[in-house]
Design a protein around this motif. Sequence first.
Motif, PDB file in Angstrom:
ATOM      1  N   LEU A 117      49.801  40.465  37.195  1.00 29.71           N
ATOM      2  CA  LEU A 117      48.376  40.560  37.516  1.00 29.71           C
ATOM      3  C   LEU A 117      47.890  39.284  38.195  1.00 29.71           C
ATOM      4  N   ILE A 118      48.369  38.147  37.758  1.00 23.13           N
ATOM      5  CA  ILE A 118      48.000  36.873  38.376  1.00 23.13           C
ATOM      6  C   ILE A 118      48.391  36.863  39.853  1.00 23.13           C
ATOM      7  N   GLU A 119      49.603  37.291  40.156  1.00 20.75           N
ATOM      8  CA  GLU A 119      50.061  37.314  41.547  1.00 20.75           C
ATOM      9  C   GLU A 119      49.270  38.318  42.373  1.00 20.75           C
ATOM     10  N   GLN A 120      48.935  39.442  41.748  1.00 19.49           N
ATOM     11  CA  GLN A 120      48.188  40.473  42.457  1.00 19.49           C
ATOM     12  C   GLN A 120      46.781  40.015  42.818  1.00 19.49           C
ATOM     13  N   LEU A 121      46.180  39.193  41.957  1.00 17.20           N
ATOM     14  CA  LEU A 121      44.792  38.790  42.141  1.00 17.20           C
ATOM     15  C   LEU A 121      44.640  37.324  42.549  1.00 17.20           C
ATOM     16  N   ARG A 122      45.726  36.678  42.897  1.00 19.63           N
ATOM     17  CA  ARG A 122      45.712  35.244  43.168  1.00 19.63           C
ATOM     18  C   ARG A 122      44.686  34.855  44.237  1.00 19.63           C
ATOM     19  N   SER A 123      44.532  35.651  45.248  1.00 21.31           N
ATOM     20  CA  SER A 123      43.647  35.286  46.372  1.00 21.31           C
ATOM     21  C   SER A 123      42.243  35.852  46.242  1.00 21.31           C
ATOM     22  N   VAL A 124      41.982  36.655  45.214  1.00 16.57           N
ATOM     23  CA  VAL A 124      40.693  37.360  45.101  1.00 16.57           C
ATOM     24  C   VAL A 124      39.583  36.409  44.659  1.00 16.57           C
ATOM     25  N   GLU A 125      38.489  36.409  45.422  1.00 18.28           N
ATOM     26  CA  GLU A 125      37.308  35.613  45.074  1.00 18.28           C
ATOM     27  C   GLU A 125      36.067  36.474  44.888  1.00 18.28           C
ATOM     28  N   LEU A 126      36.129  37.709  45.386  1.00 26.69           N
ATOM     29  CA  LEU A 126      35.004  38.640  45.249  1.00 26.69           C
ATOM     30  C   LEU A 126      35.549  40.016  44.887  1.00 26.69           C
ATOM     31  N   LEU A 127      34.956  40.614  43.856  1.00 31.17           N
ATOM     32  CA  LEU A 127      35.324  41.957  43.408  1.00 31.17           C
ATOM     33  C   LEU A 127      34.147  42.890  43.643  1.00 31.17           C
ATOM     34  N   VAL A 128      34.402  44.012  44.331  1.00 30.96           N
ATOM     35  CA  VAL A 128      33.372  45.017  44.593  1.00 30.96           C
ATOM     36  C   VAL A 128      33.759  46.302  43.870  1.00 30.96           C
ATOM     37  N   ILE A 129      32.895  46.757  42.973  1.00 25.93           N
ATOM     38  CA  ILE A 129      33.164  47.960  42.172  1.00 25.93           C
ATOM     39  C   ILE A 129      32.181  49.047  42.577  1.00 25.93           C
ATOM     40  N   ASP A 130      32.683  50.158  43.091  1.00 29.27           N
ATOM     41  CA  ASP A 130      31.829  51.272  43.504  1.00 29.27           C
ATOM     42  C   ASP A 130      31.744  52.308  42.388  1.00 29.27           C
ATOM     43  N   GLU A 131      30.749  53.191  42.502  1.00 32.41           N
ATOM     44  CA  GLU A 131      30.507  54.257  41.520  1.00 32.41           C
ATOM     45  C   GLU A 131      30.473  53.677  40.099  1.00 32.41           C
ATOM     46  N   ILE A 132      29.648  52.651  39.904  1.00 35.43           N
ATOM     47  CA  ILE A 132      29.617  51.937  38.633  1.00 35.43           C
ATOM     48  C   ILE A 132      29.177  52.836  37.478  1.00 35.43           C
ATOM     49  N   SER A 133      28.459  53.912  37.762  1.00 37.21           N
ATOM     50  CA  SER A 133      28.017  54.810  36.689  1.00 37.21           C
ATOM     51  C   SER A 133      29.190  55.470  35.979  1.00 37.21           C
ATOM     52  N   THR A 134      30.338  55.582  36.656  1.00 38.96           N
ATOM     53  CA  THR A 134      31.503  56.241  36.069  1.00 38.96           C
ATOM     54  C   THR A 134      32.389  55.280  35.273  1.00 38.96           C
ATOM     55  N   VAL A 135      32.057  54.000  35.301  1.00 39.81           N
ATOM     56  CA  VAL A 135      32.862  52.992  34.605  1.00 39.81           C
ATOM     57  C   VAL A 135      32.364  52.853  33.171  1.00 39.81           C
ATOM     58  N   GLY A 136      33.252  53.047  32.197  1.00 40.16           N
ATOM     59  CA  GLY A 136      32.867  52.912  30.805  1.00 40.16           C
ATOM     60  C   GLY A 136      32.637  51.459  30.429  1.00 40.16           C
ATOM     61  N   ALA A 137      31.787  51.245  29.413  1.00 41.42           N
ATOM     62  CA  ALA A 137      31.460  49.882  28.992  1.00 41.42           C
ATOM     63  C   ALA A 137      32.684  49.152  28.459  1.00 41.42           C
ATOM     64  N   ALA A 138      33.534  49.853  27.712  1.00 44.11           N
ATOM     65  CA  ALA A 138      34.758  49.222  27.200  1.00 44.11           C
ATOM     66  C   ALA A 138      35.696  48.862  28.349  1.00 44.11           C
ATOM     67  N   GLN A 139      35.829  49.753  29.317  1.00 45.92           N
ATOM     68  CA  GLN A 139      36.657  49.489  30.498  1.00 45.92           C
ATOM     69  C   GLN A 139      36.143  48.277  31.254  1.00 45.92           C
ATOM     70  N   PHE A 140      34.828  48.161  31.358  1.00 48.34           N
ATOM     71  CA  PHE A 140      34.197  47.040  32.049  1.00 48.34           C
ATOM     72  C   PHE A 140      34.544  45.718  31.358  1.00 48.34           C
ATOM     73  N   GLU A 141      34.504  45.716  30.032  1.00 47.75           N
ATOM     74  CA  GLU A 141      34.820  44.498  29.288  1.00 47.75           C
ATOM     75  C   GLU A 141      36.299  44.139  29.405  1.00 47.75           C
ATOM     76  N   VAL A 142      37.170  45.138  29.406  1.00 50.63           N
ATOM     77  CA  VAL A 142      38.605  44.878  29.575  1.00 50.63           C
ATOM     78  C   VAL A 142      38.854  44.218  30.932  1.00 50.63           C
ATOM     79  N   MET A 143      38.198  44.718  31.974  1.00 49.42           N
ATOM     80  CA  MET A 143      38.336  44.115  33.305  1.00 49.42           C
ATOM     81  C   MET A 143      37.938  42.643  33.269  1.00 49.42           C
ATOM     82  N   SER A 144      36.794  42.360  32.642  1.00 49.77           N
ATOM     83  CA  SER A 144      36.314  40.982  32.579  1.00 49.77           C
ATOM     84  C   SER A 144      37.306  40.083  31.841  1.00 49.77           C
ATOM     85  N   ARG A 145      37.828  40.572  30.730  1.00 47.42           N
ATOM     86  CA  ARG A 145      38.757  39.757  29.940  1.00 47.42           C
ATOM     87  C   ARG A 145      40.078  39.549  30.672  1.00 47.42           C
TER      88      ARG A 145
END
Length: 260
Positions: A117-145
Amino acid sequence: MRSLDPSQHEVFNVVSEWAEKQVQWRRVARRQSLTAPPPALRLLLLGTAGTGKTHTAKAFITKARLTLGSFASVSTMAFSGVAAANLGDGASTIDSVFHTNAADASTDLSGEKLDELIEQLRSVELLVIDEISTVGAAQFEVMSRRLEQVGKALWRDRFQDEPPEDLGGFGGIGVVCMGDFAQLPPVLSSLLLSGAPLQDAKNSGLRSLALAGRQRFQSFQTVIRLRRIHRMQGADPYKDSTMRLRDAAITMDDYALWKE
């Protein structure tokens, strides 16, 4: 961007200004030891169908990539593959990147999984999430962690020093969430909006994550709603009526209009 209306242009400016600050932070980071995380971007872009959310996103994504210096600096994703594809080349589903549907999703990554995951996201500085209404709150927290793990690992690698205890969630990268909460909710998961009933199974361990995810979502204090509908030119009575219909607030005039 001449094709953007005033509200869309406001979104474009918010992201552009953040990208400039991010570049400045990077320059300082190369010259001296840092203790402060990168500049924060927590933007919520709302709008009904036809208000140009995707058009606006493509404009600010292009600008951010040019400012930040690489295509990989911006990662675009959504819950479903169809929604992700609307954001253009390189978009992914959330689960394909963060494995949020795995049985052990609530557990921090380690070993090879974290390294990948580190290698996959090494260059990422901005994350854009579309259709946010379909994202569960637990899923959202897992992404953040997950991103917090990545951000701290990259901090150690780049600065040869321990990172701040808290990078502000999402590993210190900028995040733009976009969508319409009157559209589809998460499937068997809790909505990100506080006050909505928790949908996660009581014994799954996901309820605490969902509550944390809702708290995390509260950090998105910059909210811009697109209101001008561009998709139905010349049908003004129907534009207003469909907006009331989606909000369950139709009038007798609306009833008469749709009977014609």
